[in-house]
Design an enzyme around this catalytic site. Structure first.
Site, short mmCIF file in Angstrom:
data_model
loop_
_atom_site.label_atom_id
_atom_site.label_comp_id
_atom_site.label_asym_id
_atom_site.label_seq_id
_atom_site.Cartn_x
_atom_site.Cartn_y
_atom_site.Cartn_z
N ARG A 34 1.21 -1.38 0.13
CA ARG A 34 -0.22 0.44 0.25
C ARG A 34 0.82 1.45 -0.12
NH1 ARG A 34 -5.00 -1.61 3.77
NH2 ARG A 34 -6.28 -2.48 1.86
N LYS A 204 -14.94 -12.94 6.73
CA LYS A 204 -15.62 -11.80 7.10
C LYS A 204 -17.11 -12.48 6.53
CE LYS A 204 -13.13 -8.79 8.22
NZ LYS A 204 -11.86 -7.77 8.07
N GLY A 357 -6.46 -6.59 1.05
CA GLY A 357 -5.49 -6.56 1.72
C GLY A 357 -4.84 -8.23 1.90
N GLY A 381 -12.27 -3.95 1.63
CA GLY A 381 -13.75 -3.52 2.32
C GLY A 381 -14.35 -2.71 0.68
C1 3PG Z 1 -8.57 -1.54 5.19
O1 3PG Z 1 -7.29 -2.07 5.41
O2 3PG Z 1 -9.06 -2.50 4.56
C2 3PG Z 1 -8.19 -0.53 5.50
O3 3PG Z 1 -6.91 0.44 5.03
C3 3PG Z 1 -9.89 0.21 5.96
O4 3PG Z 1 -9.18 0.28 6.84
P1 3PG Z 1 -11.03 -0.61 8.34
O5 3PG Z 1 -11.48 -1.87 7.75
O6 3PG Z 1 -10.26 -0.69 9.64
O7 3PG Z 1 -11.37 1.26 8.01
MG MG Z 2 -8.74 -4.68 5.99
#
Ligand code: 3PG
Ligand code: MG
Length: 402
Positions: A34, A204, A357, A381
């Protein structure tokens, strides 16, 4: 959406909201994908004579107030150091998010210099549900800069102060990463070449069910594996032993299966498993040759018959979206399923997108050749919500008049 590259930035201070949320082992960054993905926009702004103030979150700091969160961390210190290495120039880390330290840095920066604000989630206001509370922080962030660039694609689905409330306060535009991600996801949502196969894994189930509902109308085949598969198998009446189960999701899973059936979408579930008696890298792997898992055992990967089945179901695909590893690839004895799926997808000629990720880190961890996929998304997400057809708050804010 206005492009950052079209902004006149010479002599201006630009606040860049990036997604630098990298996996850490203590303070060691285990995958810097990232950070690397954020470089093109930052480099372009610097080359054109801007001062860049980067803003990002890291993890989910706990604590009721700023002091507790800052004390508990994680600090963006390791990220600032890595960013400096990759850019080949110093990166000043502010001691706070949008307080005294950030203001002093912002007002004394020269063109071509880079600073990073501390973890924006140290400010409880960042994630507040109260518009006024978020707005106050957004005001302090906007006061640091002349222009705003949104480039944190992975956080675009969050209605957070730095993502959603700050862009309207400054002339704003989208960075190169966001534009590239959106261009690929648009291809997936607008008339994808068929067969279109979606592979979902990971843990999830709740997060991914909404996507399944929406993809039923779009994809031709859904291959479901990983932690979420056991809830599907349980919904079909199979034994799943001690495997991960979201029992409260069984009704939705049953509905999703019925919808898929009605729509003529093929749902493919694991037909065998690699199991162990505990969740541990040293656990003894054992193959269970059918869909049912005995008591005392938990599924940690798909078995050899499922790997072959998934490969057959991917062989004629023209479009593939893959989110979530099919097994616990971090444990070498349970990585074969993830590797097999990655290889089968990389053999597809057509548009292949890896989102999320975990999946992106998995393909880098498995050291697959560069170019094995059309696109590796930095957003988990965010890409799923985009494919669901939901409006992402961060994109909506960037699209609204600048
Ligand atoms: C992720 O890792 O999916 C993004 O950086 C968003 O992080 P979060 O799910 O903690 O909001
Ligand atoms: Mg994440």
């Amino acid at each position: 959406m206005k492009r950052a590259e079209d902004l006149d930035v010479t002599g201006q201070t630009v606040l860049v909201r990036a997604d630098l949320n990298v996996p850490l082992d203590g303070v060691a960054i285990t995958d810097d994908g990232r950070i690397r993905a954020s470089l093109p926009t930052i480099r372009d702004l610097l080359a054109r004579g801007a001062s860049v103030i980067a803003c990002a979150h890291l993890g989910r700091p706990a604590g009721d107030d700023y002091a507790a969160r800052a004390a508990g961390g994680p600090s963006l210190r390791p990220v600032a150091d890595r960013l400096a290495e990759l850019l080949g120039q110093p990166v000043t880390l502010a001691a706070d998010v949008a307080g005294e330290s950030a203001s002093v840095i912002a007002s004394t920066m020269a063109p071509g210099e880079v600073a990073l604000l501390e973890n924006v989630r140290f400010e409880p206001a960042e994630t507040s549900k109260d518009d006024g509370v978020r707005g106050e922080l957004a005001g302090r962030l906007a006061a640091l800069a002349d222009l705003y660039v949104g480039d944190g694609f992975g956080a675009m689905h969050r209605k957070h102060a730095s993502v959603y409330d700050t862009p309207p306060l400054l002339p704003h535009a989208a960075g190169q990463l966001v534009l590239a991600e959106v261009a690929v996801l648009r291809q997936l949502t607008n008339s994808p070449a068929r067969p279109y196969v979606v592979v979902l894994g990971g843990a999830k189930v709740a997060d991914k069910l909404a996507v399944i509902g929406n993809l039923v109308g779009k994809a031709d085949r859904l291959l479901i594996a990983g932690g979420m598969a056991y809830t599907f198998l349980a919904a079909q009446g199979h034994q799943i032993g001690d495997s991960m189960l979201q029992a409260e999701q069984i009704p939705q899973v049953t509905d999703a299966l019925a919808d898929a059936d009605k729509a003529g979408v093929e749902v493919v579930l694991p037909v065998d498993h690699v199991v162990a008696d505990r969740f541990d890298s040293g656990a003894q792997p054992e193959i269970v040759p059918g869909p049912d898992i005995p008591d005392g055992k938990m599924g940690l990967d798909i078995g050899p018959a499922t790997r072959a089945l998934f490969a057959r179901k991917l062989a004629d695909a023209k479009t593939v979206f893959w989110n979530g590893p099919p097994g616990v690839y971090e444990f070498p004895a349970f990585a074969a399923g993830t590797l097999a799926v990655a290889e089968a997808i990389s053999a597809v000629t057509g548009l292949t997108v890896v989102g999320g990720g975990d999946s992106a880190a998995a393909v880098r961890h498995l050291k697959l050749p560069a170019g094995a996929f059309t696109h590796i998304s930095t957003g988990g997400g965010a890409s799923l919500e985009y494919l669901e057809g939901r409006q992402l708050p961060g994109l909506a804010a960037l699209e609204a008049g600048s």
